[in-house]
Write a protein that holds these residues in place. Structure first.
Motif, PDB file in Angstrom:
ATOM      1  N   THR A  42       0.832  -1.197   0.000  1.00  0.00           N
ATOM      2  CA  THR A  42       0.000   0.000   0.000  1.00  0.00           C
ATOM      3  C   THR A  42       0.868   1.248   0.000  1.00  0.00           C
ATOM      4  N   PHE A  43       0.233   2.373  -0.253  1.00  0.00           N
ATOM      5  CA  PHE A  43       0.904   3.658  -0.126  1.00  0.00           C
ATOM      6  C   PHE A  43       1.050   3.997   1.347  1.00  0.00           C
ATOM      7  N   PRO A  44       2.011   4.855   1.745  1.00  0.00           N
ATOM      8  CA  PRO A  44       2.980   5.539   0.897  1.00  0.00           C
ATOM      9  C   PRO A  44       4.117   4.622   0.453  1.00  0.00           C
ATOM     10  N   MET A  45       4.744   5.000  -0.655  1.00  0.00           N
ATOM     11  CA  MET A  45       5.852   4.215  -1.181  1.00  0.00           C
ATOM     12  C   MET A  45       7.080   4.400  -0.312  1.00  0.00           C
ATOM     13  N   ARG A  46       7.886   3.361  -0.244  1.00  0.00           N
ATOM     14  CA  ARG A  46       9.130   3.385   0.536  1.00  0.00           C
ATOM     15  C   ARG A  46      10.309   3.285  -0.416  1.00  0.00           C
ATOM     16  N   GLY A  47      10.618   4.405  -1.016  1.00  0.00           N
ATOM     17  CA  GLY A  47      11.709   4.438  -1.979  1.00  0.00           C
ATOM     18  C   GLY A  47      11.265   3.975  -3.353  1.00  0.00           C
ATOM     19  N   THR A  48      12.157   4.083  -4.302  1.00  0.00           N
ATOM     20  CA  THR A  48      11.902   3.629  -5.675  1.00  0.00           C
ATOM     21  C   THR A  48      13.089   2.800  -6.153  1.00  0.00           C
ATOM     22  N   SER A  49      12.789   1.710  -6.842  1.00  0.00           N
ATOM     23  CA  SER A  49      13.832   0.844  -7.379  1.00  0.00           C
ATOM     24  C   SER A  49      13.207  -0.177  -8.320  1.00  0.00           C
ATOM     25  N   LEU A  50      14.063  -1.006  -8.921  1.00  0.00           N
ATOM     26  CA  LEU A  50      13.627  -2.130  -9.755  1.00  0.00           C
ATOM     27  C   LEU A  50      13.794  -3.449  -9.003  1.00  0.00           C
ATOM     28  N   HIS A  51      13.848  -3.361  -7.683  1.00  0.00           N
ATOM     29  CA  HIS A  51      14.137  -4.544  -6.857  1.00  0.00           C
ATOM     30  C   HIS A  51      13.139  -5.670  -7.108  1.00  0.00           C
ATOM     31  N   TRP A  52      11.854  -5.362  -7.169  1.00  0.00           N
ATOM     32  CA  TRP A  52      10.834  -6.405  -7.266  1.00  0.00           C
ATOM     33  C   TRP A  52      10.762  -7.003  -8.663  1.00  0.00           C
ATOM     34  N   PHE A  53      11.198  -6.244  -9.663  1.00  0.00           N
ATOM     35  CA  PHE A  53      11.295  -6.818 -11.003  1.00  0.00           C
ATOM     36  C   PHE A  53      12.469  -7.794 -11.082  1.00  0.00           C
ATOM     37  N   ARG A  54      13.594  -7.432 -10.453  1.00  0.00           N
ATOM     38  CA  ARG A  54      14.728  -8.364 -10.412  1.00  0.00           C
ATOM     39  C   ARG A  54      14.353  -9.613  -9.634  1.00  0.00           C
ATOM     40  N   ASP A  55      13.546  -9.436  -8.585  1.00  0.00           N
ATOM     41  CA  ASP A  55      13.150 -10.571  -7.760  1.00  0.00           C
ATOM     42  C   ASP A  55      12.326 -11.586  -8.563  1.00  0.00           C
ATOM     43  N   LEU A  56      11.608 -11.113  -9.571  1.00  0.00           N
ATOM     44  CA  LEU A  56      10.815 -12.021 -10.400  1.00  0.00           C
ATOM     45  C   LEU A  56      11.676 -13.018 -11.152  1.00  0.00           C
TER      46      LEU A  56
END
Length: 279
Positions: A42-56
């Motif tokens: 949920t919001f609010p966001m905690r930073g921005t990154s591509l971490h979860w795409f790499r995790d896939l």
């Protein structure tokens, strides 16, 4: 300057709200998928990154994501090809009245109004009682055809209802065989409609959940895998998966539209070379 009526602004606002309602959830998921490693659902966001795409792309403990994607892709292509072939043959057959054609038409349309979960249950039971293994490539394939074929056939019925038989008569007068007439005259003319049938067949199959739920057997398709992830995944990795699958769906639509555009340009070029509009 003429003033626009109030109804124009009301309809514009309504359409804008409709777009927000339609694409707002998808946009929200896309935004949340770019959270940092400590991000939540949920919001609010905690930073921005591509971490979860790499995790896939790493080994997942939550399921077989890429295996499910491959199964959905193969199943979608199988359903697409079958839908095109059967729809074209059905459209050609229904150009002339035959015994039972009316009953057959209503049976085809009825498949659209039967609850999808009942179709899935019925197909699964038939395969089980017949001793045939329930599998996504057999029972799942059959269940999805009950969803895609009516759409494809209805499109072909409309196409052939306004098809000018003079083109076929001219081809036969020039000595063309029935197969040559279909291959060189009928199919090129209805090609844009075939693209629409293909798009319907693939996208309806790729996204189908209910009719696959009880017919996929031991191996999930992508919609079933995503549904399973919602029960045990508490990280934005599921949002990343949703973003990628949505991008893939839009990419498929873009490919079909590009093919349609290229075909239109080719027809226009042929028309300019011959001095007559292409059929």
């Amino acid at each position: 300057m003429k003033r626009r009526p109030r109804s124009f602004y009301a309809l514009t606002a309504f359409f804008a709200l409709f777009l927000v309602f339609l694409y707002g959830p998808t946009l929200t998921i896309a935004i949340l998928s770019f959270q940092g490693p400590q991000g939540g659902l949920t919001f609010p966001m905690r930073g921005t990154s591509l971490h979860w795409f790499r995790d896939l792309f790493e080994q997942q403990a939550v399921g077989d994501i890429w295996g499910a994607f491959r199964r959905s892709l193969v199943l979608g292509l199988m359903v697409m090809v079958t839908t095109i072939l059967v729809s074209v043959m059905g459209g050609l057959a229904f150009r002339k009245r035959f015994a039972g054609s009316g009953l057959l038409f209503y049976l085809i349309v009825t498949a659209l109004v039967i609850p999808s979960i009942l179709v899935s249950l019925g197909v699964g039971l038939i395969f089980s009682q017949a001793g045939i293994p329930v599998h996504w490539s057999t029972s799942g394939f059959g269940a999805q055809l009950t969803w895609t074929l009516p759409f494809g056939l209805l499109i072909m019925f409309a196409v052939f209802n306004r098809f000018d038989p003079a083109f076929e008569e001219a081809a036969r007068d020039l000595g063309a065989s029935p197969w040559q007439t279909i291959r060189h005259v009928v199919l090129p003319i209805i090609a844009p409609s075939l693209i629409g049938v293909a798009l319907f067949g693939f996208t309806l199959s790729y996204d189908e959940f209910a009719r696959t739920l009880l017919t996929a057997g031991s191996y999930n398709t992508l919609p079933l895998e995503i549904f399973g992830m919602t029960t045990n995944v508490t990280t934005p990795v599921i949002f990343a998966l949703g973003t990628l699958t949505t991008a893939f769906s839009f990419g498929v639509i873009g490919i079909f539209l590009a093919v349609f555009w290229l075909m239109g340009r080719r027809r226009a070029r042929l028309g300019s070379e011959t001095g007559k509009p292409a059929p």
